[in-house]
Write a protein that holds these residues in place. Structure first.
Motif, PDB file in Angstrom:
ATOM      1  N   ILE A  19       0.814  -1.183  -0.044  1.00 53.52           N
ATOM      2  CA  ILE A  19      -0.174   0.310   0.182  1.00 53.52           C
ATOM      3  C   ILE A  19       0.773   1.321   0.031  1.00 53.52           C
ATOM      4  O   ILE A  19       1.780   1.399   0.768  1.00 53.52           O
ATOM      5  N   GLU A  20       0.693   2.026  -0.877  1.00 54.63           N
ATOM      6  CA  GLU A  20       1.574   3.194  -1.052  1.00 54.63           C
ATOM      7  C   GLU A  20       0.490   4.709  -0.713  1.00 54.63           C
ATOM      8  O   GLU A  20      -0.615   4.477  -1.221  1.00 54.63           O
ATOM      9  N   ARG A  21       0.814   5.543  -0.062  1.00 61.01           N
ATOM     10  CA  ARG A  21      -0.185   6.574   0.492  1.00 61.01           C
ATOM     11  C   ARG A  21       0.618   7.822   0.655  1.00 61.01           C
ATOM     12  O   ARG A  21       1.705   7.869   1.108  1.00 61.01           O
ATOM     13  N   ASN A  22      -0.109   8.888  -0.009  1.00 62.85           N
ATOM     14  CA  ASN A  22       0.713  10.234   0.134  1.00 62.85           C
ATOM     15  C   ASN A  22      -0.455  11.135   0.769  1.00 62.85           C
ATOM     16  O   ASN A  22      -1.677  10.763   0.571  1.00 62.85           O
ATOM     17  N   THR A  23      -0.154  12.041   1.847  1.00 64.96           N
ATOM     18  CA  THR A  23      -1.191  12.704   2.073  1.00 64.96           C
ATOM     19  C   THR A  23      -0.392  14.257   2.394  1.00 64.96           C
ATOM     20  O   THR A  23       0.684  14.537   2.608  1.00 64.96           O
ATOM     21  N   TRP A  24      -1.561  15.041   2.205  1.00 70.49           N
ATOM     22  CA  TRP A  24      -1.115  16.633   2.194  1.00 70.49           C
ATOM     23  C   TRP A  24      -2.125  17.502   2.682  1.00 70.49           C
ATOM     24  O   TRP A  24      -3.293  17.050   3.049  1.00 70.49           O
ATOM     25  N   ASN A  25      -1.657  18.469   3.121  1.00 70.61           N
ATOM     26  CA  ASN A  25      -2.558  19.567   3.641  1.00 70.61           C
ATOM     27  C   ASN A  25      -2.454  20.842   2.841  1.00 70.61           C
ATOM     28  O   ASN A  25      -1.632  20.888   1.935  1.00 70.61           O
ATOM     29  N   ASP A  26      -3.068  22.185   3.300  1.00 74.17           N
ATOM     30  CA  ASP A  26      -2.600  23.223   2.403  1.00 74.17           C
ATOM     31  C   ASP A  26      -1.224  23.597   2.421  1.00 74.17           C
ATOM     32  O   ASP A  26      -0.843  24.550   1.899  1.00 74.17           O
ATOM     33  N   GLY A  55       1.274  21.712   1.837  1.00 70.17           N
ATOM     34  CA  GLY A  55       2.154  21.145   1.012  1.00 70.17           C
ATOM     35  C   GLY A  55       2.091  19.285   1.410  1.00 70.17           C
ATOM     36  O   GLY A  55       1.231  19.082   2.381  1.00 70.17           O
ATOM     37  N   VAL A  56       2.947  18.517   0.841  1.00 70.70           N
ATOM     38  CA  VAL A  56       2.883  17.235   1.226  1.00 70.70           C
ATOM     39  C   VAL A  56       3.503  16.993   2.618  1.00 70.70           C
ATOM     40  O   VAL A  56       4.481  17.415   3.073  1.00 70.70           O
ATOM     41  N   ILE A  57       2.512  16.115   3.442  1.00 76.79           N
ATOM     42  CA  ILE A  57       2.976  15.862   4.831  1.00 76.79           C
ATOM     43  C   ILE A  57       3.644  14.546   4.931  1.00 76.79           C
ATOM     44  O   ILE A  57       4.960  14.759   5.532  1.00 76.79           O
ATOM     45  N   SER A  58       3.299  13.602   4.022  1.00 79.39           N
ATOM     46  CA  SER A  58       4.147  12.328   4.399  1.00 79.39           C
ATOM     47  C   SER A  58       3.728  11.459   3.320  1.00 79.39           C
ATOM     48  O   SER A  58       2.757  11.353   2.402  1.00 79.39           O
ATOM     49  N   THR A  59       4.852  10.691   2.803  1.00 83.46           N
ATOM     50  CA  THR A  59       4.619   9.572   1.717  1.00 83.46           C
ATOM     51  C   THR A  59       5.028   8.255   2.596  1.00 83.46           C
ATOM     52  O   THR A  59       6.180   8.108   3.206  1.00 83.46           O
ATOM     53  N   VAL A  60       4.221   7.325   2.336  1.00 86.06           N
ATOM     54  CA  VAL A  60       4.492   5.937   3.013  1.00 86.06           C
ATOM     55  C   VAL A  60       4.370   4.686   2.157  1.00 86.06           C
ATOM     56  O   VAL A  60       3.590   4.875   1.231  1.00 86.06           O
ATOM     57  N   ARG A  61       5.109   3.684   2.284  1.00 87.17           N
ATOM     58  CA  ARG A  61       5.259   2.211   1.832  1.00 87.17           C
ATOM     59  C   ARG A  61       4.810   1.535   2.776  1.00 87.17           C
ATOM     60  O   ARG A  61       5.676   1.089   3.696  1.00 87.17           O
ATOM     61  N   LEU A  62       3.550   0.699   2.895  1.00 87.57           N
ATOM     62  CA  LEU A  62       3.397  -0.500   3.717  1.00 87.57           C
ATOM     63  C   LEU A  62       3.383  -1.653   2.934  1.00 87.57           C
ATOM     64  O   LEU A  62       2.807  -2.036   2.105  1.00 87.57           O
ATOM     65  N   ALA A  63       4.384  -2.443   3.404  1.00 87.68           N
ATOM     66  CA  ALA A  63       4.731  -3.690   2.698  1.00 87.68           C
ATOM     67  C   ALA A  63       3.926  -4.569   3.709  1.00 87.68           C
ATOM     68  O   ALA A  63       4.615  -5.130   4.795  1.00 87.68           O
ATOM     69  N   CYS A  64       2.920  -5.429   3.245  1.00 83.94           N
ATOM     70  CA  CYS A  64       2.180  -6.331   4.209  1.00 83.94           C
ATOM     71  C   CYS A  64       2.769  -7.770   3.845  1.00 83.94           C
ATOM     72  O   CYS A  64       3.103  -8.206   2.910  1.00 83.94           O
ATOM     73  N   ALA A  65       2.851  -8.680   5.028  1.00 91.40           N
ATOM     74  CA  ALA A  65       3.277  -9.905   5.117  1.00 91.40           C
ATOM     75  C   ALA A  65       2.405 -10.650   4.107  1.00 91.40           C
ATOM     76  O   ALA A  65       1.336 -10.542   4.036  1.00 91.40           O
ATOM     77  N   PRO A  66       3.012 -11.825   3.679  1.00 92.86           N
ATOM     78  CA  PRO A  66       2.309 -12.910   2.829  1.00 92.86           C
ATOM     79  C   PRO A  66       1.152 -13.115   3.345  1.00 92.86           C
ATOM     80  O   PRO A  66       0.990 -13.490   4.729  1.00 92.86           O
ATOM     81  N   GLY A  67       0.068 -13.127   2.669  1.00 96.86           N
ATOM     82  CA  GLY A  67      -1.093 -13.551   3.234  1.00 96.86           C
ATOM     83  C   GLY A  67      -2.372 -12.531   3.491  1.00 96.86           C
ATOM     84  O   GLY A  67      -3.410 -12.591   3.636  1.00 96.86           O
ATOM     85  N   TYR A  68      -1.749 -11.248   3.549  1.00 97.72           N
ATOM     86  CA  TYR A  68      -2.288 -10.108   3.619  1.00 97.72           C
ATOM     87  C   TYR A  68      -3.605 -10.146   2.836  1.00 97.72           C
ATOM     88  O   TYR A  68      -3.613 -10.285   1.522  1.00 97.72           O
ATOM     89  N   ARG A  69      -4.941  -9.548   3.281  1.00103.84           N
ATOM     90  CA  ARG A  69      -6.125  -9.510   2.525  1.00103.84           C
ATOM     91  C   ARG A  69      -6.763  -8.518   2.887  1.00103.84           C
ATOM     92  O   ARG A  69      -7.123  -7.989   4.226  1.00103.84           O
ATOM     93  N   LEU A  70      -7.002  -7.323   1.913  1.00113.24           N
ATOM     94  CA  LEU A  70      -7.683  -6.214   2.290  1.00113.24           C
ATOM     95  C   LEU A  70      -9.199  -6.604   1.770  1.00113.24           C
ATOM     96  O   LEU A  70      -9.560  -7.089   0.479  1.00113.24           O
TER      97      LEU A  70
END
Lengths: 233, 233
Positions: free
Chosen positions: B205-212, B214-229
DNA sequence: CAGTGGTCTAGACCACAAG
DNA sequence: TTGTGGTCTAGACCACTGG
């Protein structure tokens, strides 16, 4: 007192949002009730209601009768995914869509499929495998079971020129469903069809849909390597 | 004529839904306008409006001023994903949550991260790597960059006991963001941290968040095998 | 029991866009 | 230009639920 006027539910919503973000109203805190706010904002209560309802749906407010409205302690962000017809998804990206039917049989489903569709052993189902291509490259491998006891006219659909994906969307209204997203290594067949290495990471979408008659269909969409599902928040 | 009465917007919505599903109103077809429907249903126009608005948001109706309301030709289904704090997600499944900070440094981000965050070369950012565990097993590997020029007080956060994931949700309101989901093979470091084989399929899961600001943060969430959304429709 | 949000109403005006 | 949905209002009653 120079009270700014808030005439529209959007402006009320913005103002409330501002107070939440600025911590003027802190997480967990009770905010004034609708009557008070409508007085302060100089608008009708229905307008305040409309504004707050939206924020509650977005997960920023907790509203309960008699208990009042609170700022959510740990807002659960909601992302909305559009689930388009695959053909449209490809065409909207400006790629050429092609579709190819791989197999179409009537047979008894394996136990895991039966379990997913909550069916007893015995009855045969329509099993369709097809490949969706984008710019002549394999895009999505569709492996679908259709309950033709619920969708009677499915037996007549050939799926030679229109994918089950699209056919179902157009012809069979459904009342509910669930979707799951996973990552799995490509098995031999998937690797061959999607033209990738066995074991290569595939993005997989599993979906069940049903109506009041029962489960309509269950499908596994194996997306070619590089597939990316994205949306805004 | 025994006209059934429709007093609530929900009952109106159900009736409209019934007519759509039964093809009484066919895809692409113009349906009666609000005034006519309110007359037929014996309720106020606002009630009809509330019912139709919901169906329009769900993608089943197309509404345009002056043009009227039509049944959507190819309904685009919308799935709503809840994006909870990782700790809550684990705890809600009844598993024991543990968190471990792997690294926390202040350094200049590589070009791809800079690009994602739309930042010029030069300024250093806060780089945090952490592991979320469920029942003592690796669950999600969080690799995050935080723009501490926008989130000033982030420099003071240690992230030793609270994950950046949770800290940001609690402390930094954001105005927008985007999410992307992909499947990738685990690289050496991810394999080690998540205790799996290199190349094994990971849900990312890659996610960027921002407010007025500018960009607050960017993150990469690597989920262990078997992860299910998963989610409903 | 009583306070709060949920909803309905009848009427009004407005904003947009099709013709 | 004009029909349609979008919204606001003032008032009312209801439904839920906390105290």
């Amino acid at each position: 007192m120079t009270t700014t006027e808030f005439n529209t539910w959007q402006s009320v919503q913005e103002e409330v949002l501002r107070r939440i973000n600025s911590r003027e109203w802190k997480p967990g805190e009770l905010i004034p009730n609708e009557a008070e706010l409508s007085l302060e904002f100089g608008c009708a209560r229905a307008t305040v209601n409309r504004a707050l309802r939206g924020l509650a749906e977005a997960g920023l407010l907790d509203r309960r009768r008699k208990a009042g409205t609170r700022v959510t302690l740990h807002p659960i962000r909601k992302a909305t995914l559009d689930i388009p017809i695959i053909r449209h998804e490809v065409e909207n990206r400006g790629q050429a869509y092609r579709y190819s039917l791989l197999s179409r049989t009537l047979r008894e489903p394996p136990p895991d499929i039966r379990a997913k569709m909550q069916l007893p052993a015995g009855p045969k189902l329509l099993h369709v495998q097809a490949l969706h291509m984008a710019d002549a490259k394999p895009h999505i491998f569709e492996d679908r079971w259709i309950n033709q006891h619920v969708v009677k006219h499915a037996s007549n659909a050939e799926f030679s020129t229109i994918s089950p994906n699209e056919w179902l969307v157009i012809n069979v209204p459904f009342h509910g469903g669930d979707i799951a997203f996973t990552a799995v290594g490509a098995n031999a067949r998937e690797a061959e069809i999607l033209n990738c290495r066995a074991g290569e990471a595939l993005f997989v979408i599993e979906r069940n849909t049903w109506n009041d008659q029962g489960v309509i269909s269950t499908v596994r969409l194996a997306c070619a390597p590089g597939y990316r599902l994205h949306t805004g928040i």
